[in-house]
Design a protein around this motif. Structure first.
Motif, PDB file in Angstrom:
ATOM      1  N   PHE A  48       6.121   3.271  10.440  1.00  0.00           N
ATOM      2  CA  PHE A  48       4.699   3.400  10.118  1.00  0.00           C
ATOM      3  C   PHE A  48       4.347   4.853   9.817  1.00  0.00           C
ATOM      4  N   ARG A  49       4.833   5.760  10.650  1.00  0.00           N
ATOM      5  CA  ARG A  49       4.540   7.184  10.464  1.00  0.00           C
ATOM      6  C   ARG A  49       5.024   7.658   9.089  1.00  0.00           C
ATOM      7  N   ILE A  50       6.195   7.183   8.680  1.00  0.00           N
ATOM      8  CA  ILE A  50       6.740   7.560   7.370  1.00  0.00           C
ATOM      9  C   ILE A  50       5.887   6.963   6.242  1.00  0.00           C
ATOM     10  N   LEU A  51       5.444   5.728   6.418  1.00  0.00           N
ATOM     11  CA  LEU A  51       4.641   5.056   5.389  1.00  0.00           C
ATOM     12  C   LEU A  51       3.210   5.590   5.306  1.00  0.00           C
ATOM     13  N   ASP A  52       2.723   6.174   6.382  1.00  0.00           N
ATOM     14  CA  ASP A  52       1.382   6.761   6.416  1.00  0.00           C
ATOM     15  C   ASP A  52       1.440   8.104   5.692  1.00  0.00           C
ATOM     16  N   ASN A  53       1.344   8.041   4.385  1.00  0.00           N
ATOM     17  CA  ASN A  53       1.582   9.194   3.520  1.00  0.00           C
ATOM     18  C   ASN A  53       0.726  10.408   3.858  1.00  0.00           C
ATOM     19  N   ASP A  54      -0.548  10.199   4.192  1.00  0.00           N
ATOM     20  CA  ASP A  54      -1.431  11.333   4.481  1.00  0.00           C
ATOM     21  C   ASP A  54      -1.508  11.657   5.980  1.00  0.00           C
ATOM     22  N   GLN A  55      -0.706  10.957   6.762  1.00  0.00           N
ATOM     23  CA  GLN A  55      -0.632  11.176   8.214  1.00  0.00           C
ATOM     24  C   GLN A  55      -1.991  11.057   8.909  1.00  0.00           C
ATOM     25  N   SER A  56      -2.820  10.121   8.434  1.00  0.00           N
ATOM     26  CA  SER A  56      -4.151   9.908   9.005  1.00  0.00           C
ATOM     27  C   SER A  56      -4.124   8.997  10.228  1.00  0.00           C
ATOM     28  N   PHE A  58      -3.459   5.842   9.763  1.00  0.00           N
ATOM     29  CA  PHE A  58      -3.753   4.546   9.150  1.00  0.00           C
ATOM     30  C   PHE A  58      -3.099   4.478   7.779  1.00  0.00           C
ATOM     31  N   ILE A  59      -2.803   3.261   7.342  1.00  0.00           N
ATOM     32  CA  ILE A  59      -2.380   3.043   5.963  1.00  0.00           C
ATOM     33  C   ILE A  59      -3.575   2.414   5.267  1.00  0.00           C
ATOM     34  N   GLU A  60      -4.179   3.177   4.349  1.00  0.00           N
ATOM     35  CA  GLU A  60      -5.357   2.717   3.631  1.00  0.00           C
ATOM     36  C   GLU A  60      -4.936   1.998   2.354  1.00  0.00           C
ATOM     37  N   GLU A  61      -5.905   1.357   1.708  1.00  0.00           N
ATOM     38  CA  GLU A  61      -5.639   0.567   0.505  1.00  0.00           C
ATOM     39  C   GLU A  61      -4.963   1.392  -0.583  1.00  0.00           C
ATOM     40  N   ASP A  62      -5.399   2.646  -0.782  1.00  0.00           N
ATOM     41  CA  ASP A  62      -4.784   3.463  -1.831  1.00  0.00           C
ATOM     42  C   ASP A  62      -3.323   3.794  -1.503  1.00  0.00           C
ATOM     43  N   GLU A  63      -2.974   3.875  -0.226  1.00  0.00           N
ATOM     44  CA  GLU A  63      -1.575   4.093   0.159  1.00  0.00           C
ATOM     45  C   GLU A  63      -0.759   2.808  -0.002  1.00  0.00           C
ATOM     46  N   LEU A  64      -1.381   1.661   0.242  1.00  0.00           N
ATOM     47  CA  LEU A  64      -0.677   0.382   0.104  1.00  0.00           C
ATOM     48  C   LEU A  64      -0.209   0.145  -1.323  1.00  0.00           C
ATOM     49  N   VAL A  77       4.425  -0.121  -8.549  1.00  0.00           N
ATOM     50  CA  VAL A  77       3.183  -0.062  -7.780  1.00  0.00           C
ATOM     51  C   VAL A  77       2.731  -1.498  -7.538  1.00  0.00           C
ATOM     52  N   LEU A  78       2.211  -1.783  -6.362  1.00  0.00           N
ATOM     53  CA  LEU A  78       1.684  -3.117  -6.081  1.00  0.00           C
ATOM     54  C   LEU A  78       0.451  -3.372  -6.937  1.00  0.00           C
ATOM     55  N   THR A  79       0.295  -4.620  -7.362  1.00  0.00           N
ATOM     56  CA  THR A  79      -0.895  -4.981  -8.130  1.00  0.00           C
ATOM     57  C   THR A  79      -2.117  -4.956  -7.214  1.00  0.00           C
ATOM     58  N   SER A  80      -3.277  -4.973  -7.816  1.00  0.00           N
ATOM     59  CA  SER A  80      -4.518  -4.979  -7.048  1.00  0.00           C
ATOM     60  C   SER A  80      -4.591  -6.196  -6.125  1.00  0.00           C
ATOM     61  N   SER A  81      -4.201  -7.364  -6.625  1.00  0.00           N
ATOM     62  CA  SER A  81      -4.265  -8.568  -5.780  1.00  0.00           C
ATOM     63  C   SER A  81      -3.238  -8.500  -4.647  1.00  0.00           C
ATOM     64  N   GLU A  82      -2.036  -7.966  -4.915  1.00  0.00           N
ATOM     65  CA  GLU A  82      -1.033  -7.815  -3.848  1.00  0.00           C
ATOM     66  C   GLU A  82      -1.536  -6.864  -2.773  1.00  0.00           C
ATOM     67  N   THR A  83      -2.148  -5.767  -3.210  1.00  0.00           N
ATOM     68  CA  THR A  83      -2.660  -4.764  -2.271  1.00  0.00           C
ATOM     69  C   THR A  83      -3.741  -5.365  -1.382  1.00  0.00           C
ATOM     70  N   GLY A  96     -10.821  -1.978   7.070  1.00  0.00           N
ATOM     71  CA  GLY A  96     -10.385  -1.601   5.730  1.00  0.00           C
ATOM     72  C   GLY A  96      -9.121  -0.765   5.683  1.00  0.00           C
ATOM     73  N   LYS A  97      -8.425  -0.695   6.808  1.00  0.00           N
ATOM     74  CA  LYS A  97      -7.164   0.054   6.866  1.00  0.00           C
ATOM     75  C   LYS A  97      -6.267  -0.554   7.929  1.00  0.00           C
ATOM     76  N   ILE A  98      -4.994  -0.210   7.857  1.00  0.00           N
ATOM     77  CA  ILE A  98      -4.004  -0.771   8.780  1.00  0.00           C
ATOM     78  C   ILE A  98      -3.582   0.307   9.774  1.00  0.00           C
ATOM     79  N   GLY A  99      -3.798   0.037  11.046  1.00  0.00           N
ATOM     80  CA  GLY A  99      -3.360   0.944  12.096  1.00  0.00           C
ATOM     81  C   GLY A  99      -1.929   0.624  12.509  1.00  0.00           C
ATOM     82  N   ALA A 100      -1.329   1.485  13.308  1.00  0.00           N
ATOM     83  CA  ALA A 100       0.056   1.311  13.737  1.00  0.00           C
ATOM     84  C   ALA A 100       0.275  -0.006  14.469  1.00  0.00           C
ATOM     85  N   GLU A 101      -0.651  -0.370  15.348  1.00  0.00           N
ATOM     86  CA  GLU A 101      -0.502  -1.623  16.100  1.00  0.00           C
ATOM     87  C   GLU A 101      -0.640  -2.831  15.183  1.00  0.00           C
TER      88      GLU A 101
END
Length: 109
Positions: A48-56, A58-64, A77-83, A96-101
């Motif tokens: 998760f830490r590696i995928l959390d590009n901005d180290q916030s 959370f993984i937000e929609e723009d990161e997904l 890149v994932l399509t809008s519907s996949e995201t 509106g974002k994905i946390g580590a848990e």
């Protein structure tokens, strides 16, 4: 640390091949093929830490959108519907974002 320290490069390649076509990405299937679903809680936190590009934290929609590219820079890149589907499947608290848990629950479910 990189994703290949935690996941087999051949498993990552197989998971990426499985979802090359637009709108073919399934998070569950990707987690299984890549080997993520077999990882421990601490390993998933590191992924998760590696995928959390901005180290916030959370993984937000723009990161997904660029989720697959975190595994291989030339991946699509994932399509809008996949995201949106990916986000909806993991975002249990509706913020509106994905946390580590939330990420861990989704991968291990």
């Amino acid at each position: 640390m990189s994703l290949t320290d935690l996941l087999s490069p051949s498993d990552i390649a197989a998971a990426l091949r499985d979802c090359q076509a637009p709108d073919s990405f399934s998070p569950k299937k990707f987690f299984q093929i890549s080997g993520m679903s077999k990882k421990s809680s601490s390993q998933l936190k590191e992924i998760f830490r590696i995928l959390d590009n901005d180290q916030s934290g959370f993984i937000e929609e723009d990161e997904l959108k660029y989720f697959l590219q975190r595994f291989e820079c030339g991946a699509r890149v994932l399509t809008s519907s996949e995201t949106k589907t990916f986000l909806a499947a993991a975002d249990h608290d509706g913020d509106g974002k994905i946390g580590a848990e939330e990420f861990q629950e989704m991968v291990q479910a």
